[in-house]
Scaffold this motif. Structure first.
Motif, short mmCIF file in Angstrom:
data_model
loop_
_atom_site.label_atom_id
_atom_site.label_comp_id
_atom_site.label_asym_id
_atom_site.label_seq_id
_atom_site.Cartn_x
_atom_site.Cartn_y
_atom_site.Cartn_z
N SER A 152 0.76 -0.90 -0.53
CA SER A 152 0.11 -0.24 0.12
C SER A 152 0.58 1.28 0.35
O SER A 152 0.86 1.98 -0.74
N LEU A 153 1.77 1.55 0.96
CA LEU A 153 2.98 2.37 0.48
C LEU A 153 3.27 2.61 -0.45
O LEU A 153 3.58 3.48 -1.26
N SER A 154 3.30 1.91 -1.77
CA SER A 154 4.22 1.67 -3.12
C SER A 154 3.61 2.08 -3.36
O SER A 154 3.72 3.02 -4.98
N ILE A 155 1.86 2.20 -3.36
CA ILE A 155 1.05 2.47 -4.75
C ILE A 155 0.84 3.81 -3.82
O ILE A 155 0.22 4.88 -5.00
N HIS A 156 0.55 3.94 -2.41
CA HIS A 156 0.28 5.78 -2.23
C HIS A 156 1.04 6.31 -1.59
O HIS A 156 1.65 7.00 -1.06
N HIS A 157 2.78 6.12 -2.12
CA HIS A 157 3.84 7.13 -2.69
C HIS A 157 3.23 8.55 -2.23
O HIS A 157 4.84 9.02 -1.47
N ASP A 158 2.73 8.69 -3.23
CA ASP A 158 3.00 10.38 -2.93
C ASP A 158 2.25 10.69 -1.36
O ASP A 158 2.37 12.00 -1.54
N VAL A 159 1.31 9.93 -1.04
CA VAL A 159 0.44 10.67 -0.08
C VAL A 159 1.13 9.66 1.85
O VAL A 159 1.32 11.26 2.29
N ALA A 160 2.43 8.57 1.99
CA ALA A 160 3.21 8.31 2.86
C ALA A 160 4.07 7.54 2.45
O ALA A 160 3.68 6.48 1.22
N ARG A 161 5.23 7.78 2.93
CA ARG A 161 6.45 6.94 2.43
C ARG A 161 7.41 7.00 3.33
O ARG A 161 6.73 7.07 4.78
N LYS A 162 8.09 5.00 3.22
CA LYS A 162 8.64 5.06 4.13
C LYS A 162 9.90 5.29 4.02
O LYS A 162 10.69 5.01 2.76
N GLY A 163 10.47 5.73 5.49
CA GLY A 163 11.90 6.18 5.24
C GLY A 163 12.85 4.91 5.54
O GLY A 163 12.54 4.51 6.21
N GLU A 164 14.51 6.00 5.80
CA GLU A 164 15.68 5.45 5.82
C GLU A 164 15.97 4.67 7.52
O GLU A 164 16.41 4.20 7.75
N ASP A 165 15.03 5.70 7.73
CA ASP A 165 14.86 6.12 9.36
C ASP A 165 14.14 5.29 9.97
O ASP A 165 13.79 4.99 10.93
N GLY A 166 12.90 4.42 9.20
CA GLY A 166 12.13 3.14 10.26
C GLY A 166 11.24 4.10 10.50
O GLY A 166 10.54 3.35 11.33
N ARG A 167 10.70 5.03 9.38
CA ARG A 167 9.87 5.97 9.93
C ARG A 167 8.27 6.21 9.13
O ARG A 167 9.57 6.11 7.60
N VAL A 168 7.29 6.24 8.98
CA VAL A 168 6.31 6.39 7.46
C VAL A 168 5.92 8.30 7.96
O VAL A 168 5.97 8.50 8.95
N HIS A 169 6.13 8.44 6.39
CA HIS A 169 6.67 9.92 6.80
C HIS A 169 5.10 10.44 5.75
O HIS A 169 4.95 9.99 4.12
N ILE A 170 4.45 11.24 6.13
CA ILE A 170 2.68 11.36 5.36
C ILE A 170 3.43 12.75 4.94
O ILE A 170 5.00 13.56 5.47
N GLN A 171 3.04 12.88 3.37
CA GLN A 171 3.49 14.24 2.79
C GLN A 171 2.51 15.32 2.34
O GLN A 171 1.47 15.32 2.68
N LYS A 172 3.41 16.06 2.30
CA LYS A 172 2.44 17.80 1.63
C LYS A 172 2.21 17.69 0.77
O LYS A 172 3.39 18.20 -0.39
N LEU A 173 0.68 17.44 0.45
CA LEU A 173 0.23 17.23 -0.97
C LEU A 173 0.06 18.69 -2.46
O LEU A 173 -0.51 19.30 -2.58
N HIS A 174 -0.57 19.75 -0.45
CA HIS A 174 -1.13 20.54 -1.38
C HIS A 174 0.90 21.49 -2.33
O HIS A 174 1.36 21.79 -1.70
N PHE A 175 0.44 22.20 -3.10
CA PHE A 175 1.40 23.08 -3.77
C PHE A 175 0.26 24.30 -4.45
O PHE A 175 -1.08 24.38 -4.09
N GLN A 176 0.98 25.75 -4.23
CA GLN A 176 0.24 26.86 -4.59
C GLN A 176 0.01 26.99 -6.39
O GLN A 176 1.78 26.88 -6.70
N PRO A 177 -0.69 26.69 -6.44
CA PRO A 177 -1.13 27.07 -8.31
C PRO A 177 -0.84 28.26 -8.54
O PRO A 177 -0.64 29.22 -7.87
N PRO A 178 -0.01 28.94 -9.81
CA PRO A 178 0.15 29.87 -10.54
C PRO A 178 -1.11 31.06 -10.32
O PRO A 178 -1.86 30.28 -11.10
#
Length: 681
Positions: free
Chosen positions: A427-453
C-alpha cells in the motif's frame, strides 16, 4: 487458464456470516490474449428477461409520445394556455436529447480500449463470479435494476464492461447532462447505452412525464437491465451519500401500480484501492480553486497511465425484491381504482421508497471490500491530527494489524495479500505520494498541497485559508477520504462511545439513557452516515456489543461502565468521529451568532469558525469539509436547532434556536453556548 487466487479472506461474524468469497481477476485473460480479438468476438448475451420485447429507439419514442401520461400532461398544459404544437415539439426535443442507443460497434470499441487502460493503471480487477451467475439467473426471471457505487468517473462503464465480459445483457445507464456535453465521448456513451437526464426537473411536469414513461418503458417492456447511481453523484468524501429516490421511486412505481409482478434490485459495490480523483476531491471539499487540471483533464492526462492505482474490487450482491421490501410497508389497494398515470406516489409510498434506498445503500456497504490502505489511514490521520507528520513504521504495522482483527470480527471484508505487513508495504508503494517509508524506519506523511500559479486561478474565486491551514488540510482530506471507506463498519460503536463520553461525567448511565443519547446522535449524523429506517435498536445493540466484547465497557445492573477509560479501541473510535463532532459543534455555534439570509455565507462562516479551532491547536483539519458542513446545517434544521423565518416580504432567514443548539453541544460533549447578543448581518 489458472485463475489468480483471491486476496480476500473469508469472514464470519456474529451479525452475519459470509462463506469464503472467491474473486476472479477480469484482467488475467486480457494480459495473455489479444484485446482486439476478444472485443470483436462473436458476442451474444445470455440471461435476457424471458418476457422482454426488444424495442428500437424509434419504437420507444413512439410509445412514450403516445402514452397516457404524456398525452394527459400535454392536454392539461394546453388547458392552462400552452400551445399544443410547441408542447409536442418539446416532447420530441426531450426524447432526442434523452434517448439512448446500443450499438454493438461502439460497445466493441470500449471493450477494446478499456482493458488497455485498466492494464496500465490497475493491478487486478477482482469480481465475485458467484454473484455474476446469480445475476444471470435473476435477469431471466424479472426486470433488474443495477445499483453500483459512484466514487469515480471510472465507475461509469465498468458495469457495462463486466456485462460484455460475462455475456450478460448490456444495461441502459442513466447519466447526467455533463457527460453529454463531452465532445465525441458524449455520443459514444449514448451509443453504449447511456440516456441523458437533467439534474433537476421536478418543477417541469412535461419533462417529468416523459422521463417517467421513458424509464418505465425500458423496465416494463424491453426488460433491459437499468443502471443508475442511487447517490445521484460521485461521493467526494468517500462515504455513501443519502439516496436520491427519484429514479428509485420511478422504477418502484411499476410494481406499486401493478404493471409488473416484481422488480429485482442488485447492489454492486465497487472499491478502488486508489481513486483517480483523490487530490481533486480534497480541493473541492475545501471550496478553494482547483489545481490546473479539471476532472476531465485528469482523465485525459497521459501521466495517469504511468501511475499504479492498485486493484479494484467489485462485489455483485444478492438481489432485493421490490415486492418483498415494499409489500409490508405500503397498501397498493388504495390506488387500485385510479388510472396509474393519474396516481402519483403517495407520501407513504415515497417514505417506503426512501427506506428501500437506505436499505440498498447498507447492502452496498456490506458488500464493499475494505483495502488495507483505508485501515492504515485511520492511524495516519490520527497521527496528523496531533501535528506530527511521521510515525514509526513498526507502530503503523502493529496498529493496522490490530484494527484488521477488530474490523474482521465486526464483519468487514479486508483485502490482504499475505501477512498484514506485506500488504502495508504494498500500500505504501501504491500511495507513495501520500505516505512513504523512510530510511529512518518511520513512515512520513507527505505535504500534498502546492500553490497554483496566480494567473491560472479563477478570477471569481480566491483561497479562503492561509497556507498554514491549506497544507495540512489537503493531506488530511485525502487521508479522510480513505478512512471514510471503512468508517461505516465502526460508526455505530463510535456513536455509542461519543454518547457514553457525554453522559459518563455524571456517573455510569443506564442502558436506556445511553440508548436515547445514541438515537439522538444517530439522527444528528443521519446525513453523514447511512442508517436504515426503524433500525435504531439494532444499531445501538450492534455498537454496544462491540464495546463490551472489546473490553471497553461492561454492563453492571443495567448500567454501562467504562473500563479503565475505555482503552485503545474507545480512544480510536472517538478520534474517528472527532472531525465530524468538530464540524457539527462549529456549525451550531455559528448558527447562534446571527440570522443567516445567505446559506453560502453561513457555510463560509462555519469554515472560518472551524479554522479558529485549528489555530488553537486542534488538529482535525478534515472538519473543514464542505460536505459535512452542509450536512450539519441540514441536520440542525431537521432537529429544530435552526428555523427558517421570513418577515416584511424579505427572503427566508435561518435563525439558530439556542436551547436546541445547546442540546446538540451537550450530546457532543462540548461546552454550551456563551450568552452573547444575536446580531443580523
Amino acid at each position: 487458464m489458472e485463475v489468480p487466487a483471491s486476496p480476500v479472506a473469508s469472514v464470519n461474524s456474529a451479525s452475519h456470516t459470509r462463506s469464503e468469497i472467491h474473486y476472479v481477476d477480469l484482467l488475467a485473460e486480457r494480459r495473455q490474449t489479444s484485446d482486439l480479438r476478444w472485443a470483436v468476438r462473436n458476442w451474444k448475451s445470455r440471461g435476457n428477461y424471458k418476457y422482454g420485447t426488444p424495442m428500437s429507439r424509434k419504437e420507444i419514442f413512439d410509445r412514450v409520445m403516445h402514452s397516457d401520461r404524456v398525452v394527459y400532461t400535454v392536454n392539461q398544459l394546453v388547458k392552462e394556455g400552452c400551445d399544443e404544437k410547441k408542447l409536442v415539439t418539446e416532447v420530441d426535443e426531450i426524447l432526442e436529447q434523452m434517448g439512448h442507443t446500443q450499438e454493438l460497434s461502439i460497445i466493441r470499441q470500449f471493450a477494446f480500449v478499456l482493458p488497455k487502460v485498466m492494464k496500465r493503471i490497475y493491478g487486478k480487477v477482482w469480481i465475485n463470479e458467484d454473484g455474476i451467475e446469480k445475476l444471470r439467473t435473476t435477469l431471466t426471471e424479472t426486470p433488474v435494476i443495477l445499483l453500483p457505487t459512484h466514487r469515480s468517473y471510472a465507475d461509469f462503464l465498468l458495469v457495462s464492461y463486466i456485462a460484455y465480459h460475462f455475456n450478460l445483457p448490456l444495461p441502459v445507464i442513466a447519466a447526467g447532462m455533463d457527460f453529454m456535453s463531452m465532445a465525441v465521448i458524449g455520443e459514444k456513451l449514448r451509443g453504449s447505452g447511456a440516456f441523458y437526464i437533467r439534474r433537476s426537473f421536478m418543477d417541469n411536469p412535461l419533462y417529468w412525464a416523459v422521463f417517467q414513461e421513458y424509464v418505465q418503458t425500458i423496465v416494463e417492456r424491453t426488460g433491459t437491465p437499468l443502471e443508475f447511481f442511487l447517490e445521484g453523484t460521485r461521493s467526494r468524501s468517500g462515504k455513501s451519500l443519502p439516496p436520491k429516490i427519484g429514479l428509485l421511486g420511478c422504477v418502484s412505481e411499476s410494481w406499486l401500480r401493478g404493471r409488473l409482478p416484481d422488480v429485482a434490485i442488485v447492489p454492486i459495490s465497487i472499491s478502488y484501492e486508489r481513486t483517480l480523483e483523490e487530490k481533486l476531491y480534497a480541493y473541492e471539499l475545501l471550496g478553494i480553486p482547483k489545481p490546473p487540471e479539471s476532472t476531465s483533464g485528469l482523465l485525459k492526462a497521459a501521466r495517469i497511465l504511468k501511475e499504479n492505482y492498485g486493484d479494484i474490487f467489485i462485489h455483485v450482491g444478492d438481489a432485493v425484491s421490490v415486492r418483498g421490501f415494499l409489500g409490508p410497508r405500503v397498501d397498493r389497494h388504495l390506488s387500485a381504482a385510479i388510472p396509474s398515470h393519474l396516481a402519483p406516489l403517495t407520501k407513504g409510498e415515497l417514505c417506503a421508497c426512501e427506506s428501500l434506498g437506505y436499505h440498498m445503500l447498507r447492502r452496498i456497504q456490506q458488500g464493499a471490500v475494505t483495502s488495507i490502505w483505508s485501515v492504515m489511514c485511520i492511524r495516519l490521520l490520527q497521527t496528523l491530527s496531533t501535528g506530527q507528520w511521521s510515525l514509526p513504521y513498526d507502530t503503523l504495522v502493529q496498529d493496522t494489524s490490530w484494527l484488521v482483527r477488530i474490523l474482521t470480527k465486526i464483519g468487514a471484508v479486508i483485502a490482504t495479500e499475505g501477512e498484514v505487513e506485506e500488504s502495508v508495504e504494498r500500500s505504501l508503494s501504491i500511495h507513495h505520494d501520500v505516505a512513504r517509508k523512510g530510511e529512518d524506519g518511520r513512515v512520513h506523511i507527505q505535504k500534498l498541497h502546492f500553490q497554483p500559479p496566480a494567473a491560472k486561478q479563477p478570477t471569481s474565486k480566491k483561497i479562503l485559508f492561509g497556507e498554514d491551514t491549506v497544507r495540512p488540510a489537503v493531506t488530511s482530506l485525502v487521508l479522510q477520504y480513505y478512512v471514510n471507506q471503512a468508517i461505516h463498519h465502526l460508526v455505530r460503536p463510535a456513536l455509542v462511545a461519543v454518547a457514553l463520553t457525554s453522559l459518563h461525567t455524571t456517573g455510569p448511565p443506564t442502558v436506556e439513557t445511553l440508548k436515547s443519547r445514541f438515537e439522538f446522535l444517530r439522527v444528528l449524523f443521519g446525513y453523514d452516515f447511512i442508517f436504515e429506517t426503524n433500525a435504531e435498536g439494532r444499531d445501538f445493540m450492534e455498537g454496544l456489543s462491540v464495546l463490551t466484547w472489546a473490553g471497553a465497557a461492561s454492563l453492571v445492573q443495567d448500567h454501562v461502565h467504562l473500563i479503565q477509560g475505555g482503552g485503545h479501541l474507545f480512544t480510536t473510535l472517538l478520534h474517528l468521529l472527532a472531525p465530524f463532532t468538530l464540524t457539527y459543534a462549529a456549525t451550531a455555534r455559528t448558527l447562534a451568532l446571527q440570522e443567516w439570509a445567505d446559506n453560502g455565507k453561513l457555510v463560509v462562516a462555519v469554515q472560518r469558525n472551524v479554522e479558529s479551532y485549528l489555530n488553537q491547536g486542534v488538529g482535525q483539519y478534515s472538519a473543514l469539509s464542505l460536505d459535512s458542513i452542509r450536512h450539519a446545517i441540514r441536520a440542525l434544521v431537521k432537529i429544530g436547532g435552526a428555523t427558517r423565518t421570513a418577515s416584511n416580504g424579505e427572503s427566508a432567514e435561518l435563525r439558530g434556536e439556542r436551547q436546541h443548539l445547546n442540546t446538540v453541544l451537550e450530546a457532543l460533549n462540548e461546552p454550551p453556548l456563551s450568552p452573547v447578543l444575536r446580531h443580523k448581518l
